[in-house]
Design a protein around this motif. Structure first.
Motif, PDB file in Angstrom:
ATOM      1  N   PRO A  25       0.825  -1.211   0.000  1.00 16.81           N
ATOM      2  CA  PRO A  25       0.000   0.000   0.000  1.00 16.81           C
ATOM      3  C   PRO A  25       0.861   1.265   0.000  1.00 16.81           C
ATOM      4  O   PRO A  25       1.896   1.326   0.665  1.00 16.81           O
ATOM      5  N   ILE A  26       0.411   2.267  -0.763  1.00 17.41           N
ATOM      6  CA  ILE A  26       1.063   3.576  -0.777  1.00 17.41           C
ATOM      7  C   ILE A  26       0.001   4.660  -0.649  1.00 17.41           C
ATOM      8  O   ILE A  26      -1.188   4.399  -0.812  1.00 17.41           O
ATOM      9  N   ASN A  27       0.436   5.850  -0.350  1.00 17.20           N
ATOM     10  CA  ASN A  27      -0.439   7.026  -0.246  1.00 17.20           C
ATOM     11  C   ASN A  27      -1.602   6.779   0.710  1.00 17.20           C
ATOM     12  O   ASN A  27      -1.382   6.392   1.850  1.00 17.20           O
ATOM     13  N   ASP A  28      -2.836   7.012   0.262  1.00 15.13           N
ATOM     14  CA  ASP A  28      -4.001   6.851   1.142  1.00 15.13           C
ATOM     15  C   ASP A  28      -4.115   5.419   1.665  1.00 15.13           C
ATOM     16  O   ASP A  28      -4.470   5.204   2.826  1.00 15.13           O
ATOM     17  N   ALA A  29      -3.822   4.450   0.818  1.00 21.01           N
ATOM     18  CA  ALA A  29      -3.903   3.049   1.235  1.00 21.01           C
ATOM     19  C   ALA A  29      -2.931   2.774   2.381  1.00 21.01           C
ATOM     20  O   ALA A  29      -3.258   2.051   3.330  1.00 21.01           O
ATOM     21  N   LEU A  30      -1.743   3.360   2.314  1.00 22.12           N
ATOM     22  CA  LEU A  30      -0.761   3.175   3.383  1.00 22.12           C
ATOM     23  C   LEU A  30      -1.249   3.802   4.685  1.00 22.12           C
ATOM     24  O   LEU A  30      -1.082   3.224   5.767  1.00 22.12           O
ATOM     25  N   VAL A  31      -1.861   4.977   4.589  1.00 21.79           N
ATOM     26  CA  VAL A  31      -2.405   5.630   5.786  1.00 21.79           C
ATOM     27  C   VAL A  31      -3.472   4.743   6.422  1.00 21.79           C
ATOM     28  O   VAL A  31      -3.468   4.512   7.636  1.00 21.79           O
ATOM     29  N   TYR A  32      -4.406   4.209   5.599  1.00 16.47           N
ATOM     30  CA  TYR A  32      -5.430   3.308   6.133  1.00 16.47           C
ATOM     31  C   TYR A  32      -4.796   2.071   6.746  1.00 16.47           C
ATOM     32  O   TYR A  32      -5.209   1.612   7.813  1.00 16.47           O
ATOM     33  N   TRP A  33      -3.804   1.484   6.078  1.00 19.25           N
ATOM     34  CA  TRP A  33      -3.174   0.259   6.553  1.00 19.25           C
ATOM     35  C   TRP A  33      -2.463   0.488   7.894  1.00 19.25           C
ATOM     36  O   TRP A  33      -2.579  -0.324   8.809  1.00 19.25           O
ATOM     37  N   GLN A  34      -1.754   1.612   8.010  1.00 15.25           N
ATOM     38  CA  GLN A  34      -1.070   1.916   9.267  1.00 15.25           C
ATOM     39  C   GLN A  34      -2.071   2.229  10.375  1.00 15.25           C
ATOM     40  O   GLN A  34      -1.889   1.807  11.520  1.00 15.25           O
ATOM     41  N   TRP A  35      -3.137   2.952  10.040  1.00 15.99           N
ATOM     42  CA  TRP A  35      -4.180   3.271  11.020  1.00 15.99           C
ATOM     43  C   TRP A  35      -4.819   1.978  11.508  1.00 15.99           C
ATOM     44  O   TRP A  35      -5.030   1.783  12.708  1.00 15.99           O
ATOM     45  N   ALA A  36      -5.110   1.081  10.585  1.00 17.06           N
ATOM     46  CA  ALA A  36      -5.683  -0.220  10.962  1.00 17.06           C
ATOM     47  C   ALA A  36      -4.721  -1.011  11.834  1.00 17.06           C
ATOM     48  O   ALA A  36      -5.144  -1.720  12.756  1.00 17.06           O
ATOM     49  N   GLY A  37      -3.427  -0.895  11.557  1.00 19.60           N
ATOM     50  CA  GLY A  37      -2.430  -1.565  12.396  1.00 19.60           C
ATOM     51  C   GLY A  37      -2.437  -1.025  13.807  1.00 19.60           C
ATOM     52  O   GLY A  37      -2.326  -1.792  14.780  1.00 19.60           O
ATOM     53  N   ASP A  38      -2.560   0.286  13.945  1.00 16.15           N
ATOM     54  CA  ASP A  38      -2.657   0.893  15.275  1.00 16.15           C
ATOM     55  C   ASP A  38      -3.895   0.372  16.010  1.00 16.15           C
ATOM     56  O   ASP A  38      -3.826   0.027  17.199  1.00 16.15           O
ATOM     57  N   ILE A  39      -5.005   0.307  15.313  1.00 20.14           N
ATOM     58  CA  ILE A  39      -6.252  -0.185  15.913  1.00 20.14           C
ATOM     59  C   ILE A  39      -6.083  -1.642  16.327  1.00 20.14           C
ATOM     60  O   ILE A  39      -6.469  -2.040  17.432  1.00 20.14           O
ATOM     61  N   ALA A  40      -5.480  -2.452  15.454  1.00 23.07           N
ATOM     62  CA  ALA A  40      -5.279  -3.873  15.752  1.00 23.07           C
ATOM     63  C   ALA A  40      -4.373  -4.082  16.962  1.00 23.07           C
ATOM     64  O   ALA A  40      -4.539  -5.055  17.706  1.00 23.07           O
ATOM     65  N   SER A  41      -3.441  -3.160  17.162  1.00 25.13           N
ATOM     66  CA  SER A  41      -2.533  -3.295  18.300  1.00 25.13           C
ATOM     67  C   SER A  41      -3.113  -2.710  19.587  1.00 25.13           C
ATOM     68  O   SER A  41      -2.442  -2.690  20.612  1.00 25.13           O
ATOM     69  N   GLY A  42      -4.360  -2.228  19.540  1.00 19.18           N
ATOM     70  CA  GLY A  42      -5.025  -1.759  20.746  1.00 19.18           C
ATOM     71  C   GLY A  42      -5.154  -0.258  20.880  1.00 19.18           C
ATOM     72  O   GLY A  42      -5.781   0.228  21.815  1.00 19.18           O
ATOM     73  N   LYS A  43      -4.570   0.487  19.972  1.00 15.61           N
ATOM     74  CA  LYS A  43      -4.692   1.953  20.018  1.00 15.61           C
ATOM     75  C   LYS A  43      -5.978   2.334  19.282  1.00 15.61           C
ATOM     76  O   LYS A  43      -5.969   2.686  18.112  1.00 15.61           O
ATOM     77  N   LEU A  44      -7.090   2.252  20.004  1.00 19.31           N
ATOM     78  CA  LEU A  44      -8.404   2.448  19.392  1.00 19.31           C
ATOM     79  C   LEU A  44      -8.734   3.910  19.117  1.00 19.31           C
ATOM     80  O   LEU A  44      -9.534   4.207  18.234  1.00 19.31           O
ATOM     81  N   VAL A  45      -8.133   4.819  19.871  1.00 20.95           N
ATOM     82  CA  VAL A  45      -8.411   6.240  19.712  1.00 20.95           C
ATOM     83  C   VAL A  45      -7.086   6.964  19.553  1.00 20.95           C
ATOM     84  O   VAL A  45      -6.175   6.793  20.369  1.00 20.95           O
ATOM     85  N   GLY A  46      -6.984   7.770  18.517  1.00 28.77           N
ATOM     86  CA  GLY A  46      -5.768   8.538  18.284  1.00 28.77           C
ATOM     87  C   GLY A  46      -5.775   9.839  19.057  1.00 28.77           C
ATOM     88  O   GLY A  46      -6.716  10.152  19.793  1.00 28.77           O
ATOM     89  N   SER A  47      -4.724  10.611  18.846  1.00 29.64           N
ATOM     90  CA  SER A  47      -4.605  11.885  19.554  1.00 29.64           C
ATOM     91  C   SER A  47      -5.136  13.060  18.744  1.00 29.64           C
ATOM     92  O   SER A  47      -5.176  14.175  19.239  1.00 29.64           O
ATOM     93  N   THR A  48      -5.540  12.811  17.501  1.00 28.01           N
ATOM     94  CA  THR A  48      -6.074  13.873  16.653  1.00 28.01           C
ATOM     95  C   THR A  48      -7.475  13.490  16.181  1.00 28.01           C
ATOM     96  O   THR A  48      -7.838  12.311  16.212  1.00 28.01           O
ATOM     97  N   PRO A  49      -8.245  14.472  15.732  1.00 27.17           N
ATOM     98  CA  PRO A  49      -9.572  14.142  15.181  1.00 27.17           C
ATOM     99  C   PRO A  49      -9.431  13.272  13.932  1.00 27.17           C
ATOM    100  O   PRO A  49      -8.388  13.258  13.279  1.00 27.17           O
ATOM    101  N   PHE A  50     -10.490  12.560  13.607  1.00 25.20           N
ATOM    102  CA  PHE A  50     -10.488  11.751  12.392  1.00 25.20           C
ATOM    103  C   PHE A  50     -10.324  12.657  11.183  1.00 25.20           C
ATOM    104  O   PHE A  50     -11.006  13.667  11.054  1.00 25.20           O
TER     105      PHE A  50
END
Length: 178
Positions: A25-50
């Motif tokens: 994945p690159i560009n937007d796909a990479l952002v989604y993939w990394q965000w999903a990885g954070d969620i999968a690792s237990g970081k359900l809420v980030g520090s910035t708005p969606f």
């Protein structure tokens, strides 16, 4: 649906074998993939708005939390693509008869963009499915406004807003329509 499933299997196998964008994945796909990885690792809420619709990364995050990789996400998206076809058939059949249902579903299957989007980490397959699901629920409530159908309509509307924030504008419209 069988033809659509076969087509999806061929498209996904081709993409995974020879398309670098499907395996990296690159560009937007990479952002989604990394965000999903954070969620999968237990970081359900980030520090910035969606910054984009949150439903898709949480769905991909759930796949990743259960050990699924890119191919698992693509199979899930292919299933959503086929569910969209089934709903389009049901809507066409309900409104205009069996032939119209078949033609509507077949025309959707001929569209290249939805067919190939299943092999990308992007939310368009999910957005198409939830919009068609909302359409189906609107028709169901118009035919018979039972409490259960109203609840499913509300769920479909809420899920649409989570998948595509622009659908928030539909909330007052649906409310007035009801």
């Amino acid at each position: 649906l069988a033809v659509g499933a076969l087509t999806q299997a061929l498209i996904l196998s081709q993409q995974l074998a020879s398309d670098p964008l499907a395996v990296m994945p690159i560009n937007d796909a990479l952002v989604y993939w990394q965000w999903a990885g954070d969620i999968a690792s237990g970081k359900l809420v980030g520090s910035t708005p969606f910054l984009s619709a949150p439903l898709y990364p949480y769905l991909v995050g759930a796949v990743r939390a259960f050990g699924g990789g890119l191919a698992a996400v693509y199979v899930l998206q292919a299933a959503l693509h086929l569910a969209t076809v089934a709903l389009l058939f049901r809507i066409g059949e309900r409104r205009f008869g069996f032939g119209a249902g078949i033609v509507g579903a077949a025309l959707y299957l001929l569209l290249l963009e939805p067919a190939y989007s299943t092999g990308r980490i992007l939310n368009c397959t999910l957005q198409l499915f939830v919009v068609v699901w909302l359409w189906d629920r609107l028709i169901a409530v118009a035919e018979d406004p039972r409490r259960g159908r109203l609840a499913l309509l509300g769920a479909a509307l809420g899920v649409n807003v989570l998948a595509n924030p622009a659908m928030f504008a539909a909330v007052p419209i649906v409310t007035v329509w009801l």
